[in-house]
Design an enzyme around this catalytic site. Sequence first.
Site, PDB file in Angstrom:
ATOM      1  N   ASN A 155      73.004  41.360  13.428  1.00 29.13           N
ATOM      2  CA  ASN A 155      73.117  40.030  14.013  1.00 29.13           C
ATOM      3  C   ASN A 155      74.541  39.480  13.984  1.00 29.13           C
ATOM      4  O   ASN A 155      74.915  38.682  14.846  1.00 29.13           O
ATOM      5  CB  ASN A 155      72.192  39.059  13.272  1.00 29.13           C
ATOM      6  CG  ASN A 155      72.543  37.611  13.551  1.00 29.13           C
ATOM      7  OD1 ASN A 155      72.231  37.074  14.609  1.00 29.13           O
ATOM      8  ND2 ASN A 155      73.222  36.975  12.597  1.00 29.13           N
ATOM      9  N   TYR A 205      84.665  39.264  24.211  1.00 28.98           N
ATOM     10  CA  TYR A 205      83.301  39.148  23.686  1.00 28.98           C
ATOM     11  C   TYR A 205      82.289  39.776  24.644  1.00 28.98           C
ATOM     12  O   TYR A 205      81.422  40.544  24.242  1.00 28.98           O
ATOM     13  CB  TYR A 205      82.974  37.674  23.456  1.00 28.98           C
ATOM     14  CG  TYR A 205      81.567  37.398  23.025  1.00 28.98           C
ATOM     15  CD1 TYR A 205      81.153  37.671  21.727  1.00 28.98           C
ATOM     16  CD2 TYR A 205      80.642  36.845  23.911  1.00 28.98           C
ATOM     17  CE1 TYR A 205      79.844  37.413  21.321  1.00 28.98           C
ATOM     18  CE2 TYR A 205      79.333  36.580  23.518  1.00 28.98           C
ATOM     19  CZ  TYR A 205      78.945  36.856  22.221  1.00 28.98           C
ATOM     20  OH  TYR A 205      77.644  36.595  21.826  1.00 28.98           O
ATOM     21  N   LYS A 248      79.873  42.978  23.899  1.00 28.81           N
ATOM     22  CA  LYS A 248      78.417  42.878  23.957  1.00 28.81           C
ATOM     23  C   LYS A 248      77.824  43.836  24.989  1.00 28.81           C
ATOM     24  O   LYS A 248      76.732  44.373  24.797  1.00 28.81           O
ATOM     25  CB  LYS A 248      78.001  41.437  24.258  1.00 28.81           C
ATOM     26  CG  LYS A 248      78.164  40.489  23.084  1.00 28.81           C
ATOM     27  CD  LYS A 248      77.345  40.933  21.876  1.00 28.81           C
ATOM     28  CE  LYS A 248      77.348  39.900  20.770  1.00 28.81           C
ATOM     29  NZ  LYS A 248      76.596  40.356  19.574  1.00 28.81           N
TER      30      LYS A 248
END
Length: 264
Positions: A84, A150, A154
């Site tokens: 996470n 980012y 991802k």
Amino acid sequence: MDNPVDLSGRVALVTGGTRGIGLGIARAFVAAGASVVVCGRNQPSSLPEGLRFVAADVRDPEQARLVVDAAMDRYGRLDVLVNNAGGAPSADSATVSPRFVAKVVELNLLAPFYVAQAANARMQQQDSGGAIVNIGSVAARHTEPGSAAYSAAKAGLLQLTRALALEWAPKVRVNHVTAGPVMTATAAQYYGQDGGASVAATIAMGRMAEPSDVASACLFFASPLAGYVTGADLAVHGGGEVPARYLAANPDAVPGEVRRSAGG
């Protein structure tokens, strides 16, 4: 609602599990009966009952391995890993420093790889194998200004999930959750004075996700209900956002009106 998933006797590790989405996931696993280890770079001032904390910066491969070792040493097994830990502040791609980009990629792509690698080595030795869940983002598919590093990281995490699922089956299942905007204390500050209400108005379900929504997806992937599911990507984004071009043409529209105008 009572938790329909029973994970009694199971052990879960949640990275970044001391706050926000990670804490919500950790709490859900405790409620399901699991023993839960959480990690973060800094010791939290308080932690809910049932969680065991290990200090670690999972961007470092050795510390990532030590977190897995700590769970094994304490409980003798590791059944679930939820990767996470992640996130990044907004940054202008034209001027952002190479160090910033490296740190973002390390946290959102390399760190999950390192922890998953260490967890897999242990899970492969267990008769029951194990389950790994990677928490991704809608930014992997629909990026926004200021999120280049980012979003790229991802997107890489999604492909990493699929690759590891192929390599580590059948003992270890590896799945991915694509999370949309989630209402946390940090998010409330980011989304402005209305606490995310304007963002919620663009989402088909009419609200932002809660950490518990992401946690439910993780419980599913960790449970026997997903015993034949690996390499999957589950979208937890409330149906997604209404396209900006529609809202521009229909400035007074809200998701319910969008559905009605389409004959829903």
